[in-house]
Scaffold this active site. Structure first.
Site, PDB file in Angstrom:
ATOM      1  N   SER A   1      -7.547   2.258  -3.290  1.00 45.44           N
ATOM      2  CA  SER A   1      -6.330   2.936  -2.735  1.00 45.44           C
ATOM      3  C   SER A   1      -5.244   3.442  -4.094  1.00 45.44           C
ATOM      4  O   SER A   1      -4.865   3.730  -3.639  1.00 45.44           O
ATOM      5  CB  SER A   1      -5.493   1.477  -2.853  1.00 45.44           C
ATOM      6  OG  SER A   1      -5.690   0.746  -0.615  1.00 45.44           O
TER       7      SER A   1
ATOM      8  N   GLU B   1       0.744  -1.075  -0.088  1.00 44.35           N
ATOM      9  CA  GLU B   1       0.283  -0.163   0.026  1.00 44.35           C
ATOM     10  C   GLU B   1       0.776   1.572   0.248  1.00 44.35           C
ATOM     11  O   GLU B   1       0.690   2.241  -1.036  1.00 44.35           O
ATOM     12  CB  GLU B   1      -0.824   0.003   1.442  1.00 44.35           C
ATOM     13  CG  GLU B   1      -1.921   0.768   1.251  1.00 44.35           C
ATOM     14  CD  GLU B   1      -2.695   1.491  -0.368  1.00 44.35           C
ATOM     15  OE1 GLU B   1      -3.116   0.242   0.288  1.00 44.35           O
ATOM     16  OE2 GLU B   1      -2.985   2.308  -0.572  1.00 44.35           O
TER      17      GLU B   1
ATOM     18  N   ASP C   1       1.446   4.249  -2.567  1.00 42.93           N
ATOM     19  CA  ASP C   1       0.820   5.546  -2.886  1.00 42.93           C
ATOM     20  C   ASP C   1       1.656   6.535  -2.945  1.00 42.93           C
ATOM     21  O   ASP C   1       1.648   7.586  -3.615  1.00 42.93           O
ATOM     22  CB  ASP C   1       0.546   5.923  -1.711  1.00 42.93           C
ATOM     23  CG  ASP C   1      -0.563   5.112  -0.977  1.00 42.93           C
ATOM     24  OD1 ASP C   1      -1.423   4.488  -1.202  1.00 42.93           O
ATOM     25  OD2 ASP C   1      -1.221   4.786   0.148  1.00 42.93           O
TER      26      ASP C   1
END
Ligand SMILES: *[C@@H]1O[C@H](CO)[C@@H](O)[C@H](O)[C@H]1NC(C)=O
Ligand SMILES: *[C@@H]1O[C@H](CO)[C@@H](O)[C@H](O)[C@H]1NC(C)=O
Length: 568
Positions: free
Chosen positions: A486, A287, A291
């Site tokens: 996400s 994640e 990002d």
């Protein structure tokens, strides 16, 4: 705004309760242990809870009015964001509230610390037996069945009558945050629409129909590759649950996908709650890498900060979300964009705490910051099993003062809603006026479909969407594809970061709270009219012309957003 309907109804319950409790006012309660948790009996008598007490702001209505005045194009005060001190003047509690609560704690031998820059949140360690006494509560141990993690909560909590007008929120109490999860679903082939290669816009490589790399997003949305110039501008990327962003992976990503910029381009790190960001293959978080790679790698030249929290909030999102916003709000200039790809189900939180967090987002907006969240990957079911009957909303996407980002796939003009993409209607927050017309048009077209499964008067989300399927990333030295909302929140954050760069360069204010500007200019988005989300054995909500609760207003058209922003 939403000033706790839940609170009001509980209050009337309390009035009707037996005389023995008449010196307490019921603050919040939960009828049953939430699914996924079991009651494991009394909390150990020696246990202490880190009790957060949220005091009412002295003038939240004034703050909200100011937020809309500085965020609504056409308003005389558009773009005139407030300083920390000006915002604090609305957000801080009254001296009377501080004194009353301090005296109460004092009389119980307790001393609190102020944990927010506006002074509205206090933290005090309270032995469980004392918390039970002081709040007429029954704090017990509850076990999260799936992980075995135990938390101390109570199914009802009250406050002394004379403090009811001073205490707005309490945590931990009836909010049952689940261990925070990353929004990264497994995607089936059916999430990809079939693509007619002849229909592709010339600039978009056909490979973008199956795999997303930065050049796909640049081509689809017209995102510039020329570097940003403004050093006071920034994008903050939230990091939780020991998801660590790796500089080595970012370097590999840039070397492969951004050959036009230096592969040494990197990010800053800010820590809170004892957080860290260790480097090494074994510390790589998918994640966090996603990002960072889709902000540093897409918002060319915009300073990016990875904001990494410690373990304080491992029993739910609330502490983490509160602490990160409180920490960033303490800066003289807040990062102009904050993107978060974590979340949970709205019913897990107490309404009071959801409200209080949402108010902090309103304050962030008045300071000129945009709050973006991934809308969630549970379709209309959230974390429930597919046998669910009622749709549930994601937390904190129900908050009207942030911008919720959903996911699509396919190439414009055939972008299609991703079936996992969460969207719907909050049961905690009322519908804000900026979206009323857009949502009404959708509801009229929807007719009786899904009637009774959602609350049509609630704040509707998401607000916007971007691509969110099969993004190529590097993590732990390995190249892989990931999917989920996400992917969408950092992508949208990059668009806003680059628009802010151009605004600041032109001597204008950053965009701040986005939604009033967005709903007033729906033509800035590529309307997505194909696909639907799923959940509870239904086809969820379908995309259609105009706003819809799966793709929002649509995907960004950079040039159109910039032009409207410069003109606003
Ligand atoms: C399209 O993408 C493929 C795969 O990334 C690449 O090999 C090819 O060179 C690209 N074509 C153009 C015209 O950019
Ligand atoms: C934010 O966190 C940093 C690092 O822990 C700390 O030094 C700073 O005081 C915090 N700021 C606020 C406003 O909480």
């Amino acid at each position: 705004m939403v000033a706790g309907l839940f609170f009001v109804s509980l209050f009337s319950l309390a009035i009707a309760s037996p005389a023995a409790r008449s010196n307490f006012v019921l603050h919040e309660k939960r009828d049953a242990v939430p699914s996924g948790f079991v009651n494991s009996g009394p909390a150990p008598t020696t246990a202490t809870i880190p009790l957060r007490i949220g005091l009412f702001s002295n003038d939240f209505p004034g703050l909200e009015e100011t937020l809309y005045a500085v965020s609504t194009p056409g308003s005389a005060h558009y773009g005139q964001h407030l300083s920390l001190a000006e915002t604090k003047a609305f957000m801080e509690p009254t001296t009377e509230s501080v004194n009353a609560v301090t005296a109460w704690l004092d009389s119980n031998g307790l001393t609190a610390t102020v944990i927010s820059p506006y002074g509205e949140w206090l933290l005090v360690d309270v032995p469980v037996f004392k918390a039970n006494e002081m709040l007429d509560a029954n704090y017990e141990l509850f076990t999260h069945v799936e992980t075995g993690k135990q938390i101390i909560r109570t199914l009802a909590v009250s406050v002394p009558e004379e403090l009811a007008a001073h205490i707005e929120a309490l945590h931990p109490a009836t909010g049952f945050g689940r261990p925070l999860t990353v929004r990264q679903p497994i995607v089936t082939a059916s999430d990809r629409p079939s693509v007619n290669a002849d229909a592709l816009p010339l600039a978009v490589n056909a490979s973008c129909a199956s795999t997303i790399i930065p050049s796909c997003l640049q081509a689809m949305y017209g995102i510039p590759t020329t570097p940003a110039t403004q050093k006071t501008n920034s994008i903050a990327v939230a990091g939780f649950i020991e998801q660590f962003a790796q500089t080595a992976d970012l370097k590999s990503f840039l070397a492969k996908f951004r050959t036009d910029i230096s592969s040494s381009t990197t990010f800053a790190t800010r820590l809170f709650d004892g957080g860290s960001n260790p480097q090494g293959t074994r510390d790589a978080g998918i994640e966090a890498n996603l990002d960072i790679e889709y902000t540093v790698g897409l918002a060319t030249g915009v300073p990016v900060t990875f904001v990494s929290g410690g373990e304080d909030f491992s029993d739910g999102a609330l502490e983490g979300f509160l602490d990160i916003i409180n920490n960033l709000s303490g800066l003289a200039t807040v990062p102009q964009v904050l993107t978060t790809s974590y979340g949970e189900d709205e019913p897990d939180q107490s309404s009071a705490n959801a409200n209080k967090l949402c108010n902090a987002y309103a304050a962030y907006g008045t300071r000129g910051g945009s709050i973006l969240f991934a809308s969630g990957d549970g379709g209309v079911a959230g974390g429930q099993s597919q046998s669910c009957t009622n749709f549930i909303s994601a937390f904190p996407s129900g908050c009207p003062f942030m911008t919720s980002v959903g996911a699509v796939s396919g190439i414009p003009p055939s972008e299609t809603a991703a079936s996992f993409s969460s969207g719907g209607f909050s049961r905690v927050f009322a519908q804000p006026s900026y979206q009323a017309a857009a949502v009404q048009t959708y509801l009229t077209a929807l007719g009786s479909t899904n009637a009774g499964k959602f609350s049509p008067t609630g704040r509707a989300y998401p607000d916007v969407s971007t691509q969110g399927v099969d993004f190529q990333i590097f993590s732990g030295g390995v190249s892989e594809g990931v999917s989920g909302t996400s992917c969408s929140s950092p992508t949208f954050a990059s668009v806003i970061g680059l628009v802010n760069d151009r605004l600041i360069a032109a001597g204008k204010s950053p965009l701040g709270f986005l939604n009033p500007f967005f709903y007033a200019n729906p033509g800035m988005f590529n309307d997505v009219t194909l696909g639907h989300n799923t959940g509870c054995n239904t086809n969820g909500f379908s995309a259609r012309a105009g706003w819809d609760p799966v793709t929002g207003l649509g995907t960004p058209n950079f040039a159109a957003i910039l032009a409207a922003a410069l003109a606003a």
